[in-house]
Motif scaffolding. Structure first.
Motif, PDB file in Angstrom:
ATOM      1  N   VAL A 275       0.835  -1.212   0.000  1.00  0.00           N
ATOM      2  CA  VAL A 275       0.000   0.000   0.000  1.00  0.00           C
ATOM      3  C   VAL A 275       0.868   1.260   0.000  1.00  0.00           C
ATOM      4  CG1 VAL A 275      -1.615   1.346   1.390  1.00  0.00           C
ATOM      5  CG2 VAL A 275      -2.013  -1.079   1.034  1.00  0.00           C
ATOM      6  N   ILE A 276       1.935   1.237   0.783  1.00  0.00           N
ATOM      7  CA  ILE A 276       2.831   2.397   0.825  1.00  0.00           C
ATOM      8  C   ILE A 276       3.392   2.679  -0.572  1.00  0.00           C
ATOM      9  CG2 ILE A 276       5.048   3.240   1.697  1.00  0.00           C
ATOM     10  CD1 ILE A 276       4.401   1.758   4.316  1.00  0.00           C
ATOM     11  N   ILE A 277       3.795   1.617  -1.277  1.00  0.00           N
ATOM     12  CA  ILE A 277       4.324   1.787  -2.629  1.00  0.00           C
ATOM     13  C   ILE A 277       3.231   2.273  -3.575  1.00  0.00           C
ATOM     14  CG2 ILE A 277       5.277   0.560  -4.628  1.00  0.00           C
ATOM     15  CD1 ILE A 277       6.710  -1.278  -2.597  1.00  0.00           C
ATOM     16  N   PHE A 278       2.031   1.683  -3.473  1.00  0.00           N
ATOM     17  CA  PHE A 278       0.931   2.072  -4.346  1.00  0.00           C
ATOM     18  C   PHE A 278       0.451   3.499  -4.092  1.00  0.00           C
ATOM     19  CE2 PHE A 278      -0.457  -2.629  -4.733  1.00  0.00           C
ATOM     20  CZ  PHE A 278       0.408  -2.808  -5.801  1.00  0.00           C
ATOM     21  N   SER A 279       0.718   4.022  -2.890  1.00  0.00           N
ATOM     22  CA  SER A 279       0.231   5.359  -2.554  1.00  0.00           C
ATOM     23  C   SER A 279       0.800   6.429  -3.471  1.00  0.00           C
ATOM     24  CB  SER A 279       0.575   5.694  -1.095  1.00  0.00           C
ATOM     25  OG  SER A 279      -0.115   4.845  -0.206  1.00  0.00           O
ATOM     26  N   GLY A 280       1.954   6.153  -4.045  1.00  0.00           N
ATOM     27  CA  GLY A 280       2.535   7.112  -4.975  1.00  0.00           C
ATOM     28  C   GLY A 280       2.048   6.946  -6.395  1.00  0.00           C
ATOM     29  N   SER A 281       1.221   5.924  -6.645  1.00  0.00           N
ATOM     30  CA  SER A 281       0.830   5.610  -8.024  1.00  0.00           C
ATOM     31  C   SER A 281       0.001   6.702  -8.674  1.00  0.00           C
ATOM     32  CB  SER A 281       0.050   4.283  -8.051  1.00  0.00           C
ATOM     33  OG  SER A 281       0.858   3.215  -7.623  1.00  0.00           O
ATOM     34  N   LEU A 282      -1.053   7.158  -7.994  1.00  0.00           N
ATOM     35  CA  LEU A 282      -1.926   8.150  -8.617  1.00  0.00           C
ATOM     36  C   LEU A 282      -1.255   9.517  -8.750  1.00  0.00           C
ATOM     37  CD1 LEU A 282      -5.403   7.130  -7.159  1.00  0.00           C
ATOM     38  CD2 LEU A 282      -4.498   6.714  -9.449  1.00  0.00           C
ATOM     39  N   PRO A 283      -0.522   9.995  -7.719  1.00  0.00           N
ATOM     40  CA  PRO A 283       0.236  11.232  -7.954  1.00  0.00           C
ATOM     41  C   PRO A 283       1.239  11.099  -9.097  1.00  0.00           C
ATOM     42  CG  PRO A 283       0.059  10.816  -5.610  1.00  0.00           C
ATOM     43  CD  PRO A 283      -0.471   9.588  -6.301  1.00  0.00           C
ATOM     44  N   ALA A 284       1.895   9.933  -9.197  1.00  0.00           N
ATOM     45  CA  ALA A 284       2.854   9.722 -10.292  1.00  0.00           C
ATOM     46  C   ALA A 284       2.136   9.662 -11.636  1.00  0.00           C
ATOM     47  CB  ALA A 284       3.647   8.436 -10.053  1.00  0.00           C
ATOM     48  N   THR A 285       0.967   9.019 -11.667  1.00  0.00           N
ATOM     49  CA  THR A 285       0.194   8.964 -12.910  1.00  0.00           C
ATOM     50  C   THR A 285      -0.273  10.358 -13.308  1.00  0.00           C
ATOM     51  OG1 THR A 285      -0.576   6.725 -12.391  1.00  0.00           O
ATOM     52  CG2 THR A 285      -1.835   7.955 -14.035  1.00  0.00           C
ATOM     53  N   ARG A 286      -0.687  11.134 -12.314  1.00  0.00           N
ATOM     54  CA  ARG A 286      -1.116  12.511 -12.577  1.00  0.00           C
ATOM     55  C   ARG A 286       0.024  13.312 -13.212  1.00  0.00           C
ATOM     56  NH1 ARG A 286      -5.182  16.170 -13.555  1.00  0.00           N
ATOM     57  NH2 ARG A 286      -4.756  18.164 -12.560  1.00  0.00           N
ATOM     58  N   ALA A 287       1.242  13.117 -12.715  1.00  0.00           N
ATOM     59  CA  ALA A 287       2.402  13.797 -13.290  1.00  0.00           C
ATOM     60  C   ALA A 287       2.685  13.285 -14.697  1.00  0.00           C
ATOM     61  CB  ALA A 287       3.620  13.593 -12.394  1.00  0.00           C
ATOM     62  N   ALA A 288       2.536  11.977 -14.890  1.00  0.00           N
ATOM     63  CA  ALA A 288       2.857  11.370 -16.190  1.00  0.00           C
ATOM     64  C   ALA A 288       1.882  11.788 -17.282  1.00  0.00           C
ATOM     65  CB  ALA A 288       2.884   9.852 -16.062  1.00  0.00           C
ATOM     66  N   VAL A 289       0.587  11.901 -16.954  1.00  0.00           N
ATOM     67  CA  VAL A 289      -0.386  12.279 -17.989  1.00  0.00           C
ATOM     68  C   VAL A 289      -0.239  13.737 -18.387  1.00  0.00           C
ATOM     69  CG1 VAL A 289      -2.083  10.514 -17.347  1.00  0.00           C
ATOM     70  CG2 VAL A 289      -2.197  12.784 -16.285  1.00  0.00           C
ATOM     71  N   GLY A 290       0.588  14.485 -17.649  1.00  0.00           N
ATOM     72  CA  GLY A 290       0.889  15.848 -18.070  1.00  0.00           C
ATOM     73  C   GLY A 290       1.767  15.874 -19.308  1.00  0.00           C
ATOM     74  N   GLY A 291       2.431  14.753 -19.623  1.00  0.00           N
ATOM     75  CA  GLY A 291       3.294  14.715 -20.791  1.00  0.00           C
ATOM     76  C   GLY A 291       3.003  13.587 -21.750  1.00  0.00           C
ATOM     77  N   PHE A 292       2.220  12.585 -21.290  1.00  0.00           N
ATOM     78  CA  PHE A 292       1.949  11.421 -22.123  1.00  0.00           C
ATOM     79  C   PHE A 292       0.446  11.188 -22.260  1.00  0.00           C
ATOM     80  CE2 PHE A 292       6.079  10.475 -20.089  1.00  0.00           C
ATOM     81  CZ  PHE A 292       6.868  10.316 -21.209  1.00  0.00           C
ATOM     82  N   ASP A 293       0.037  10.717 -23.422  1.00  0.00           N
ATOM     83  CA  ASP A 293      -1.345  10.306 -23.645  1.00  0.00           C
ATOM     84  C   ASP A 293      -1.663   9.114 -22.743  1.00  0.00           C
ATOM     85  OD1 ASP A 293      -3.854  10.118 -25.494  1.00  0.00           O
ATOM     86  OD2 ASP A 293      -2.990   8.087 -25.472  1.00  0.00           O
ATOM     87  N   PRO A 294      -2.879   9.040 -22.158  1.00  0.00           N
ATOM     88  CA  PRO A 294      -3.206   7.933 -21.251  1.00  0.00           C
ATOM     89  C   PRO A 294      -3.028   6.541 -21.863  1.00  0.00           C
ATOM     90  CG  PRO A 294      -4.834   9.678 -21.034  1.00  0.00           C
ATOM     91  CD  PRO A 294      -3.949  10.061 -22.177  1.00  0.00           C
ATOM     92  N   ILE A 295      -3.376   6.384 -23.151  1.00  0.00           N
ATOM     93  CA  ILE A 295      -3.238   5.064 -23.778  1.00  0.00           C
ATOM     94  C   ILE A 295      -1.762   4.696 -23.924  1.00  0.00           C
ATOM     95  CG2 ILE A 295      -3.671   3.713 -25.862  1.00  0.00           C
ATOM     96  CD1 ILE A 295      -6.237   5.282 -26.254  1.00  0.00           C
TER      97      ILE A 295
END
Length: 291
Positions: free
Chosen positions: A20-40
């Motif tokens: 869970v601790i590792i997964f807790s960074g997933s959505l913030p990291a995804t939010r940062a990633a979709v700022g530069g990459f298409d979701p697909i």
């Protein structure tokens, strides 16, 4: 006997907490990633990178091929946690902030518990469902209170992601008792690799984000930690401690993730979000007791 069971339960909850601790960074990291990459593209490339790492581990440790009767379960895991959740959550994060999506994640433990009953044969006590239900109602109330533009569509994407992720978690937990936690996610990634690699090539952006961009950091995190390392601990925890019970640890993810979203992304965390998160987290105490 009781001591051995207690130790086994503690090991399950300990591994689950690390996941869970590792997964807790997933959505913030995804939010940062979709700022530069298409979701697909993001969904495809993160799975491709993780699959290549999984193949490396499977080869170095000389793991046997999964048995034919395990293939269907591995496909379900792949659809749930390799393709479905990453894609749907990435789409959701184009419509909402990471902080909003993290509070909605409070429904995931209920989804996991339901599928643990349907697919894993677990039988939590009645009061378990009371506490889990209270947590999900709090989350639903928060979701309905958000009237910002696009938040409804984002919420629908996120709820769909949570349902399919719960299925992938429960199925993977059952399979991990036979194959092992890291083997399950590695083989699921391998099965998805042909489709994900082809999709990554087809959807590759013409102009990649700047190499110093936070999008690259987010991509690296979700590819290595969210897609592979976290599952090593998470699936072991679910398999040893029970998917319905240990799955309630996901109630801690919004709390941890909100802090990360505020610190790393400078996203506002409203008092409503905090109250909803604290209420949801409190439900894990009662749910754990009766799981």
């Amino acid at each position: 006997m009781q001591t051995a069971l207690a130790q086994r339960s503690s090991a399950g909850w300990g591994n689950g907490l690390l996941g869970v601790i590792i997964f807790s960074g997933s959505l913030p990291a995804t939010r940062a990633a979709v700022g530069g990459f298409d979701p697909i593209f993001l969904t495809s490339i993160r799975a491709t990178i993780a699959a290549l790492l999984g193949i490396l581990f499977l080869g170095l440790l000389r793991q046997p091929l999964p048995k034919p009767q395990d293939i269907v379960s591995l496909v379900i895991v792949a659809v749930g946690v390799v393709i479905g959740f990453p894609l749907l959550s990435a789409l959701a994060l184009t419509q909402m902030t990471a902080a909003q999506s993290l509070v909605l994640m409070g429904v995931l433990p209920v989804s996991t518990a339901i599928f643990a009953v349907l697919r894993g044969g677990e039988r939590p006590k009645s009061l378990f469902w009371v506490f889990s239900g209270i947590g999900s109602l709090v989350v639903a109330a928060f979701a309905l209170s958000q009237n910002a533009e696009g938040s409804l569509l984002g919420s629908l994407y996120m709820f769909a992601a949570i349902v399919i992720c719960g299925l992938g978690y429960a199925e993977g937990a059952t399979l991990s008792r036979r194959l092992g936690g890291w083997q399950v996610i590695s083989w699921a990634l391998v099965l998805a690799l042909p489709v994900m690699a082809l999709s990554a090539v087809i959807n590759a952006p013409v102009n990649l984000p700047d190499s110093s961009s936070s999008a690259w950091i987010g991509l690296a995190y979700v590819s290595v930690f969210s897609m592979l390392v976290g599952f090593i601990f998470w699936y072991r925890g679910l398999a040893v401690g029970g998917a319905a019970g240990v799955g309630q640890l996901m109630l801690l993810q919004p709390f941890l993730g909100l802090m990360l979203a505020a610190v790393l992304l400078q996203e506002p965390v409203s008092s409503t979000m905090m109250v909803a998160t604290v209420a949801v987290v409190a439900c894990v105490i009662g749910a754990k007791r009766y799981a």
